[in-house]
Design an enzyme around this catalytic site. Structure first.
Site, mmCIF file in Angstrom:
data_model
loop_
_atom_site.group_PDB
_atom_site.id
_atom_site.type_symbol
_atom_site.label_atom_id
_atom_site.label_comp_id
_atom_site.label_asym_id
_atom_site.label_seq_id
_atom_site.Cartn_x
_atom_site.Cartn_y
_atom_site.Cartn_z
ATOM 1 N N LYS A 1 0.859 -1.191 0.000
ATOM 2 C CA LYS A 1 0.000 0.000 0.000
ATOM 3 C C LYS A 1 0.890 1.235 0.000
ATOM 4 O O LYS A 1 1.759 1.383 0.868
ATOM 5 C CB LYS A 1 -0.895 0.013 1.241
ATOM 6 C CG LYS A 1 -1.705 1.293 1.433
ATOM 7 C CD LYS A 1 -2.393 1.314 2.775
ATOM 8 C CE LYS A 1 -1.440 1.414 3.932
ATOM 9 N NZ LYS A 1 -0.688 2.716 3.971
ATOM 10 N N ASP B 1 -5.203 0.431 8.943
ATOM 11 C CA ASP B 1 -4.971 0.414 7.504
ATOM 12 C C ASP B 1 -5.536 -0.817 6.808
ATOM 13 O O ASP B 1 -5.437 -0.922 5.578
ATOM 14 C CB ASP B 1 -3.466 0.484 7.211
ATOM 15 C CG ASP B 1 -2.923 1.901 7.297
ATOM 16 O OD1 ASP B 1 -3.726 2.844 7.336
ATOM 17 O OD2 ASP B 1 -1.686 2.057 7.323
#
Length: 293
Positions: A14, A141
């Protein structure tokens, strides 16, 4: 002996193309706005259905990731089983390639991949409320990593925008193999509850922008954790200097809380050449050319 049914999933890195810290809330958490994209490089996770959960690891970052109960794959499995009694689990095997504590959500991506595998094994939809609740329980996250497509995330990570179609983004990711603790960066940022940075709003990012329009908007964004992370790990400043100086680099920035930095290029050839040059000059660094989406 009957073979166990197996499932497999990628866990892509990410990348926070932007990371605006809007302020610190009364409960101590920080509100943020971030444009997130996902790389073509990442970890790899498999699940073989069994009566009990287990986790094994291999790969260059396996030792740092750990296979104990605090690994985010284990945390995600526990959270989803708590929300879905009778959920089938099994033996997970993680090939850990991404550096740990690197600002690219490796553990979160692994947890999200585990949730996708459990969903597939149990005929659950990825928009099942229990799966989203498990993602939030596993880590801030994790929700954005469940469906790894570019989008805005806000709040502490719980508010997700729709998927955004990016122009082709050829990138080089560089990590100096120095772990950076997210909590330490937030502490160095020094915001007290109720305080805000006041640096200005996030630029508008929409699907279908051409490369130049997207780049202009992206340059109006920033990573508000970059300065604090550079104080804690000065090598980040060196990495940024190296990647920004690569031929063809259009933008260089730190991802997440560091220490991974990214450089964006207009073509695949430029990104590949930059990655080879950086790797040659710094063989001790983790360097990957990739496409972001």
């Amino acid at each position: 002996m009957t073979a166990r049914k197996c499932f497999a999933a990628k866990a892509p890195a990410k990348i926070n193309l932007t990371l605006h810290i809007e302020g610190r809330r009364a409960d101590g958490y920080h509100d943020l706005q971030s444009l997130v994209a996902f790389a073509g490089t990442g970890d790899f996770l498999t699940l073989a259905l069994d009566d009990f959960f287990s986790l094994t690891l291999e790969g260059p970052s396996a030792i740092e990731a750990g296979d104990g109960g605090d690994n985010l794959v284990a945390r995600a499995d526990r959270a989803l089983r708590a929300g879905k009694p009778g959920l089938r689990t099994g033996a997970f095997h993680l090939v850990k390639r991404l550096p740990v504590a690197a600002g690219i959500g490796g553990g979160s991506a692994d947890a999200a991949a585990a949730l996708r595998l459990l969903a597939a094994a149990n005929d659950l939809s990825l928009d099942d409320p229990a799966l989203y609740a498990a993602a939030r329980a596993a880590g801030a996250d994790v929700p954005v990593c469940v469906v790894p497509r570019a989008r805005m995330m806000a709040g502490v990570g719980e508010r997700l925008g729709p998927a955004i179609r990016l122009p082709p983004l050829f990138a080089v990711l560089v990590n100096p193999r120095v772990p950076v603790e997210t909590r330490a960066v937030f502490l160095k940022l020094g915001l007290k509850p109720g305080e805000s940075l006041g640096y200005g709003p996030h630029p508008a990012i929409v699907s279908g922008m051409d490369f130049e329009s997207f780049l202009r908007a992206l340059k109006r964004g920033r990573n508000d954790m970059e300065d604090a992370a550079c104080v804690l790990a000065p090598v980040i400043g060196h990495v940024l200097s190296v990647v920004s100086g690569a031929r063809g680099c259009r933008l260089a920035r730190m991802s997440g809380s560091g220490a991974t930095c990214f450089a964006l290029f207009e073509t695949c050839r430029q990104a590949g050449a930059a990655a080879r040059t950086i790797s040659h000059g710094h063989p001790e660094w983790w360097v990957k050319a990739t496409l972001l989406r």
